[in-house]
Design a protein around this motif. Structure first.
Motif, PDB file in Angstrom:
ATOM      1  N   ARG A   1       0.866  -1.182   0.000  1.00 44.90           N
ATOM      2  CA  ARG A   1       0.000   0.000   0.000  1.00 44.90           C
ATOM      3  C   ARG A   1       0.906   1.237   0.000  1.00 44.90           C
ATOM      4  O   ARG A   1       1.433   1.635   1.028  1.00 44.90           O
ATOM      5  N   VAL A   2       1.117   1.802  -1.184  1.00 44.38           N
ATOM      6  CA  VAL A   2       2.109   2.855  -1.385  1.00 44.38           C
ATOM      7  C   VAL A   2       1.416   4.205  -1.465  1.00 44.38           C
ATOM      8  O   VAL A   2       0.449   4.388  -2.221  1.00 44.38           O
ATOM      9  N   GLU A   3       1.894   5.149  -0.674  1.00 38.89           N
ATOM     10  CA  GLU A   3       1.493   6.556  -0.772  1.00 38.89           C
ATOM     11  C   GLU A   3       2.725   7.359  -1.187  1.00 38.89           C
ATOM     12  O   GLU A   3       3.773   7.253  -0.561  1.00 38.89           O
ATOM     13  N   GLN A   4       2.543   8.147  -2.187  1.00 37.21           N
ATOM     14  CA  GLN A   4       3.694   8.844  -2.764  1.00 37.21           C
ATOM     15  C   GLN A   4       3.407  10.335  -2.847  1.00 37.21           C
ATOM     16  O   GLN A   4       2.349  10.752  -3.316  1.00 37.21           O
ATOM     17  N   THR A   5       4.352  11.139  -2.364  1.00 31.52           N
ATOM     18  CA  THR A   5       4.260  12.596  -2.428  1.00 31.52           C
ATOM     19  C   THR A   5       5.541  13.122  -3.058  1.00 31.52           C
ATOM     20  O   THR A   5       6.641  12.907  -2.525  1.00 31.52           O
ATOM     21  N   VAL A   6       5.415  13.792  -4.191  1.00 34.22           N
ATOM     22  CA  VAL A   6       6.569  14.343  -4.913  1.00 34.22           C
ATOM     23  C   VAL A   6       6.360  15.841  -5.046  1.00 34.22           C
ATOM     24  O   VAL A   6       5.472  16.295  -5.780  1.00 34.22           O
ATOM     25  N   ARG A   7       7.168  16.598  -4.307  1.00 35.09           N
ATOM     26  CA  ARG A   7       7.082  18.065  -4.358  1.00 35.09           C
ATOM     27  C   ARG A   7       8.330  18.639  -5.021  1.00 35.09           C
ATOM     28  O   ARG A   7       9.004  19.501  -4.482  1.00 35.09           O
TER      29      ARG A   7
ATOM     30  N   GLU B   1       8.301   9.987  -0.029  1.00 28.21           N
ATOM     31  CA  GLU B   1       8.252  11.454  -0.081  1.00 28.21           C
ATOM     32  C   GLU B   1       9.518  11.986  -0.742  1.00 28.21           C
ATOM     33  O   GLU B   1      10.629  11.538  -0.417  1.00 28.21           O
ATOM     34  N   LEU B   2       9.342  12.925  -1.650  1.00 21.57           N
ATOM     35  CA  LEU B   2      10.447  13.634  -2.282  1.00 21.57           C
ATOM     36  C   LEU B   2      10.115  15.112  -2.269  1.00 21.57           C
ATOM     37  O   LEU B   2       9.011  15.515  -2.683  1.00 21.57           O
ATOM     38  N   ALA B   3      11.063  15.930  -1.819  1.00 22.53           N
ATOM     39  CA  ALA B   3      10.836  17.374  -1.735  1.00 22.53           C
ATOM     40  C   ALA B   3      12.159  18.090  -1.932  1.00 22.53           C
ATOM     41  O   ALA B   3      13.240  17.549  -1.647  1.00 22.53           O
TER      42      ALA B   3
ATOM     43  N   LEU C   1      17.612  17.665  -2.928  1.00 20.83           N
ATOM     44  CA  LEU C   1      16.471  16.768  -3.001  1.00 20.83           C
ATOM     45  C   LEU C   1      16.473  15.883  -1.750  1.00 20.83           C
ATOM     46  O   LEU C   1      17.417  15.101  -1.531  1.00 20.83           O
ATOM     47  N   HIS C   2      15.431  16.024  -0.922  1.00 17.32           N
ATOM     48  CA  HIS C   2      15.285  15.214   0.285  1.00 17.32           C
ATOM     49  C   HIS C   2      14.319  14.071  -0.020  1.00 17.32           C
ATOM     50  O   HIS C   2      13.181  14.306  -0.425  1.00 17.32           O
ATOM     51  N   LEU C   3      14.782  12.881   0.188  1.00 16.83           N
ATOM     52  CA  LEU C   3      14.037  11.682  -0.180  1.00 16.83           C
ATOM     53  C   LEU C   3      13.883  10.796   1.048  1.00 16.83           C
ATOM     54  O   LEU C   3      14.830  10.621   1.829  1.00 16.83           O
ATOM     55  N   SER C   4      12.696  10.224   1.222  1.00 16.13           N
ATOM     56  CA  SER C   4      12.491   9.266   2.310  1.00 16.13           C
ATOM     57  C   SER C   4      11.507   8.196   1.869  1.00 16.13           C
ATOM     58  O   SER C   4      10.530   8.490   1.163  1.00 16.13           O
ATOM     59  N   VAL C   5      11.788   6.973   2.263  1.00 17.11           N
ATOM     60  CA  VAL C   5      10.902   5.833   2.011  1.00 17.11           C
ATOM     61  C   VAL C   5      10.746   5.121   3.349  1.00 17.11           C
ATOM     62  O   VAL C   5      11.702   4.566   3.894  1.00 17.11           O
TER      63      VAL C   5
END
Length: 413
Positions: free
Chosen positions: A302-308, A344-346, A352-356
């Motif tokens: 169940r993947v939720e993805q936020t790319v800013r 999340e990528l922002a 570029l700050h990335l977290s999984v």
């Protein structure tokens, strides 16, 4: 055509001896091949020339048996002139001075001395050359003073030949050092080019190895999960077979195989590039993240993805893509059934700050460690970034990375 070719042939015939002469001049006398044989031939030639001068020049009495013996013996040490230049010069002087003292033809005995002086100058340091030249001139004038002041004055006037022989030797020595420095720089430049080529090949092989690992690990994991789903549906209730679920699982497997095959072809095309070694094909980037999320969902996550962030340099985008791909693969593989994964990528402060993050159980104890975390850290370092990975305090696993968006000397991931 014959009149045109004849000058070319003649020029080539003249150029070959000239090349041999220049090669002999440029060659270090201490390491030249066949040095002893060549110096023996030189000693015979100089001795022959001195004998002709003794018979034709009238600046002293013609040599008798003793004079001929002294004259010819003075040329024998020239055979070893390269190995022991100073002892050879002293040996020549020891034979030449009695010859001059007995007033034999003076010009005939100077040739061996000039060759010995030249050898001292061409094989030694300038300071030694200067000291030897002063010593030889002073000793020669002193000996000639015992014969007559007139002869000593004449020898002093003729000492320019001694200076000329020494100067010629020093000049040739400096010229050889200059040629050796040019050759050395060329060899170092060639070695540098070869080392750079080897470094580039090693980097390219590492890049391909990382791409293949990420691609195969991700695809095989998804195929394994999707196959397990199909097998579970087939074995759960054979009498009430859910054909649509089985068909969907098989379609997902086929789609994963097609995607993996296409990306594998793109990755391996670089191995077939001969005309353009820098060609690497299109790199994956941030626009491929939705496909990664969808593939993970098909595998049960169940993947939720936020790319800013809208865009990133190609190398940074490729690194972020591979890190997210490996992190999702690890979540599907190790986080348990239907794990919840947050991507999340922002963009913050030029990076570029990335977290999984996932809320699963994490990898089991005693498992064989793989190359996933190592590969992710290499991806981050390849663009000047950092990566941290480890269990979360509240459970699950988290991967965080900071990738600078303005880097110098970017290298494609």
């Amino acid at each position: 055509m014959t009149p045109v070719q004849a000058p070319t042939t003649t020029t080539a015939a003249w150029s070959r001896p000239a090349e041999r002469i220049m090669a002999a001049v440029n060659r270090d006398p201490l390491t030249a091949p066949n040095a002893l044989r060549n110096d023996a031939v030189l000693a015979l030639l100089v001795a022959g020339f001195s004998a002709v001068l003794a018979l034709t020049v009238d600046d002293g009495r013609r040599p008798d048996a003793l004079g001929w013996a002294l004259l010819l013996v003075s040329h024998v040490p020239l055979v070893w002139r390269r190995r022991r230049p100073v002892p050879v010069l002293l040996a020549v002087i020891a034979c030449v001075f009695p010859y001059h003292f007995l007033d034999y033809t003076h010009t005939a005995a100077t040739q061996a001395a000039y060759v010995a002086l030249y050898t001292v100058a061409v094989t030694g340091r300038p300071l030694r050359t200067v000291l030897v030249g002063i010593g030889v001139i002073a000793l020669a004038v002193s000996v000639m003073l015992t014969i007559s002041a007139h002869e000593a004055l004449g020898l002093l006037k003729a000492s320019g030949w001694v200076v000329a022989a020494l100067f010629c030797g020093v000049d040739v020595r400096f010229y050889r050092q200059y040629v050796a420095s040019i050759v050395g720089r060329a060899e170092r430049a060639e070695r540098t080019r070869e080392e750079e080529a080897r470094r580039r090949v090693a980097e390219e092989r590492l890049r391909i190895a990382r791409d293949l690992h990420d691609l195969l690990a991700h695809s095989i994991t998804l195929i394994g999960v999707q196959t397990s789903v199909a097998a579970h549906v087939l074995s759960a209730d054979p009498e009430r077979l859910d054909r649509e679920t089985v068909a969907k699982a098989l379609d997902d497997i086929a789609e994963t195989c097609r995607s993996a095959r296409g990306e594998l072809r793109t990755t391996l095309e670089v191995l077939r590039e001969h005309d353009s070694p820098e060609a690497r094909g299109p790199l994956p980037g941030l626009d491929g993240l939705p496909d990664l999320a969808e593939a993970a969902r098909l595998a049960g996550a169940r993947v939720e993805q936020t790319v800013r962030i809208r865009q990133a340099p190609p190398a940074v985008g490729a690194a972020a893509y591979r890190i997210v791909q490996e992190a999702l693969t690890n979540a599907v593989r190790h986080a348990g059934p239907e794990p919840a994964v947050r991507v999340e990528l922002a963009e913050r402060q030029g990076a570029l700050h990335l977290s999984v993050r996932d809320g699963g159980t994490g990898p089991g104890q005693g498992g064989t460690p793989g190359f996933g975390l190592v590969g992710m850290r290499e991806r981050a370092r390849s663009v000047g970034g950092t990566l941290d990975a480890g269990p979360r305090t509240g459970g699950g696993f988290e991967v965080t990375a900071v990738l600078p968006l303005t880097t110098t000397g970017e290298r494609d991931g």
